[in-house]
Write a protein that holds these residues in place. Structure first.
Motif, PDB file in Angstrom:
ATOM      1  N   PRO A 280       0.997  -1.238   0.017  1.00  7.11           N
ATOM      2  CA  PRO A 280      -0.029  -0.118  -0.098  1.00  7.11           C
ATOM      3  C   PRO A 280       0.783   1.086  -0.257  1.00  7.11           C
ATOM      4  CG  PRO A 280      -0.836  -1.479   1.785  1.00  7.11           C
ATOM      5  CD  PRO A 280       0.426  -2.242   1.160  1.00  7.11           C
ATOM      6  N   ASP A 281       0.456   2.201  -0.657  1.00  2.74           N
ATOM      7  CA  ASP A 281       1.175   3.492  -1.031  1.00  2.74           C
ATOM      8  C   ASP A 281       1.159   4.107   0.588  1.00  2.74           C
ATOM      9  OD1 ASP A 281       1.807   3.208  -3.546  1.00  2.74           O
ATOM     10  OD2 ASP A 281      -0.140   4.134  -4.237  1.00  2.74           O
ATOM     11  N   SER A 282       0.191   3.956   1.448  1.00  2.00           N
ATOM     12  CA  SER A 282       0.109   4.871   2.701  1.00  2.00           C
ATOM     13  C   SER A 282       1.430   4.134   3.466  1.00  2.00           C
ATOM     14  CB  SER A 282      -1.258   4.421   3.496  1.00  2.00           C
ATOM     15  OG  SER A 282      -1.552   3.004   3.406  1.00  2.00           O
ATOM     16  N   LEU A 283       1.948   3.318   3.197  1.00  2.00           N
ATOM     17  CA  LEU A 283       3.027   2.617   4.146  1.00  2.00           C
ATOM     18  C   LEU A 283       4.234   3.116   3.474  1.00  2.00           C
ATOM     19  CD1 LEU A 283       2.316  -1.266   4.469  1.00  2.00           C
ATOM     20  CD2 LEU A 283       2.035   0.719   6.123  1.00  2.00           C
ATOM     21  N   GLY A 286       4.574   8.087   4.231  1.00  2.00           N
ATOM     22  CA  GLY A 286       4.379   8.944   5.389  1.00  2.00           C
ATOM     23  C   GLY A 286       2.782   9.094   6.165  1.00  2.00           C
ATOM     24  N   THR A 287       1.908   8.293   5.815  1.00  2.00           N
ATOM     25  CA  THR A 287       0.526   8.542   6.028  1.00  2.00           C
ATOM     26  C   THR A 287       0.463   8.302   7.625  1.00  2.00           C
ATOM     27  OG1 THR A 287      -0.558   7.942   3.937  1.00  2.00           O
ATOM     28  CG2 THR A 287      -1.859   7.518   5.940  1.00  2.00           C
ATOM     29  N   PHE A 288       1.212   7.314   8.206  1.00  2.00           N
ATOM     30  CA  PHE A 288       1.082   6.711   9.305  1.00  2.00           C
ATOM     31  C   PHE A 288       2.309   7.467  10.404  1.00  2.00           C
ATOM     32  CE2 PHE A 288      -0.753   3.416   6.951  1.00  2.00           C
ATOM     33  CZ  PHE A 288      -2.164   3.360   7.611  1.00  2.00           C
ATOM     34  N   GLN A 296       9.347   3.384  18.116  1.00  2.00           N
ATOM     35  CA  GLN A 296      10.606   3.508  17.419  1.00  2.00           C
ATOM     36  C   GLN A 296      10.817   2.155  16.543  1.00  2.00           C
ATOM     37  OE1 GLN A 296      14.095   4.754  19.622  1.00  2.00           O
ATOM     38  NE2 GLN A 296      15.430   4.419  18.262  1.00  2.00           N
ATOM     39  N   ILE A 297      10.386   1.221  17.325  1.00  5.89           N
ATOM     40  CA  ILE A 297      10.814  -0.025  16.705  1.00  5.89           C
ATOM     41  C   ILE A 297       9.896  -0.514  15.401  1.00  5.89           C
ATOM     42  CG2 ILE A 297      10.434  -2.668  16.981  1.00  5.89           C
ATOM     43  CD1 ILE A 297      11.171  -2.525  19.840  1.00  5.89           C
ATOM     44  N   ALA A 298       8.478   0.143  15.513  1.00  4.28           N
ATOM     45  CA  ALA A 298       7.605   0.011  14.457  1.00  4.28           C
ATOM     46  C   ALA A 298       8.331   1.057  13.278  1.00  4.28           C
ATOM     47  CB  ALA A 298       6.086   0.041  14.673  1.00  4.28           C
ATOM     48  N   ARG A 299       8.651   2.025  13.577  1.00  2.00           N
ATOM     49  CA  ARG A 299       9.143   2.903  12.599  1.00  2.00           C
ATOM     50  C   ARG A 299      10.234   2.400  11.881  1.00  2.00           C
ATOM     51  NH1 ARG A 299       8.966   6.916  16.505  1.00  2.00           N
ATOM     52  NH2 ARG A 299      11.293   7.313  16.250  1.00  2.00           N
TER      53      ARG A 299
END
Length: 326
Positions: A280-283, A286-288, A296-299
């Motif tokens: 998905p483009d939203s990933l 910068g949508t999220f 920080q881990i998820a980023r």
């Protein structure tokens, strides 16, 4: 109590021989006596409800409760009886209109009984213990929970059934055991989890995605998902739909599990190539950013995912992804 190993006999405190610390033997003896009596009560239908509630509330106090439950005569059968007893309300299409109305009226008033929830919690204890986990699988007990995962009603009672059933499966996969993953893959756990990921509540979606994540993190599970284009795209479609729904209603916890699933898929060359066109483009855009601001881990996972997909794309004419297999 029948069939108990020596370490769980009536005169031996949970966890081994009595210690010499002041007060410790007496406390252990009391806990042991309480646990054994409650387990005995499970086989008595008149006492089962209270026994389940007490065991559920106090299970952290009872060391080695899982082996006690498993090795005591008739206990697991009593727990399964509680589960099977509500199968009859899972298939409304088989009911007459009068019966359907009665069931619907009952369900409208019903919070899932504490007895049944306690039963799930007790099975979760058995599923997560190292001494009983494989016995639990060899008896195919997870299959008794699958009818609850196969429901489509979004009412609170049915949703609670799905969530508690997923909790038992989640306890199994937490241990990172390939034998557990292999067993689950021999069943319908993937399509059942995908169904919940599509139509469940946020919490049940999160647990179902966690289960898929743990399956993917195992090499056997990864190979299973990525062996065929159909399996890969079935998982990818559901993950993509969830990402799209999170654009409107963000959930950092659920998003984190989704990202980890995608990141793991990117470790497979063909899957990574396919993600170049279906991530998905939203990933990527910068949508999220705000949603993941505190994680920080998820980023870091998301950054690695975007990097992997960017460098892993293979031109379609080279046949690097799954597209040529469809």
């Amino acid at each position: 109590m029948a069939n108990l190993p020596p370490s769980l006999s009536m005169g031996t405190p949970f966890g081994g021989p009595s210690t010499s610390a002041a007060g410790a033997p007496a406390n252990k003896d009391r806990n042991l006596a309480s646990a054994e009596q409650l387990v005995l009560d499970l086989s008595n239908p008149e006492l089962r409800e209270n026994a389940l509630l007490e065991l559920s509330k106090k299970r952290e106090l009872f060391q080695d409760l899982a082996p006690l439950l498993w090795n005591s005569f008739g206990t697991i059968a009593a727990l399964l009886q509680e589960i099977v007893s509500i199968y009859s309300v899972l298939a409304p299409p088989n009911l007459t209109p009068a019966q359907s109305n009665r069931v619907c009226n009952s369900l409208a008033l019903l919070q899932i009984p504490d007895t049944l929830i306690s039963c799930f919690h007790t099975l979760q204890c058995v599923a997560s213990h190292s001494d009983t986990r494989m016995l639990f699988l060899k008896a195919h007990i997870p299959l008794y929970l699958y009818p609850f995962l196969n429901t489509t009603s979004k009412s609170r009672p049915f949703e609670y059934l799905r969530l508690t059933s997923l909790g038992v499966i989640g306890a199994l996969v937490k241990v990172d055991d390939t034998e557990v993953i292999s067993f689950l893959l021999s069943t319908e756990i993937i399509p059942l989890c995908l169904r919940t990921m599509e139509m469940g509540s946020e919490l049940s979606k999160t647990v179902a995605t966690f289960i898929v994540q743990k399956i993917l993190l195992d090499d056997v599970g990864m190979d299973y998902i990525c062996t065929t284009a159909e399996r890969f795209f079935a998982v990818g479609r559901v993950l993509g739909n969830m990402v799209q729904s999170l654009v409107e209603q963000p959930s950092p916890r659920l998003l984190k599990h989704i990202i980890r699933c995608y990141l793991r898929l990117s470790d497979n060359p063909r899957a990574c190539a396919a993600l170049g066109s279906c991530l998905p483009d939203s990933l990527r855009d910068g949508t999220f950013s705000n949603c993941l601001r505190e994680d920080q881990i998820a980023r870091r996972w998301l950054q690695q995912l975007v990097h992997n997909v960017g460098v892993g794309r293979v031109p379609s004419h080279q046949g690097g992804g799954f597209e040529h297999m469809l």
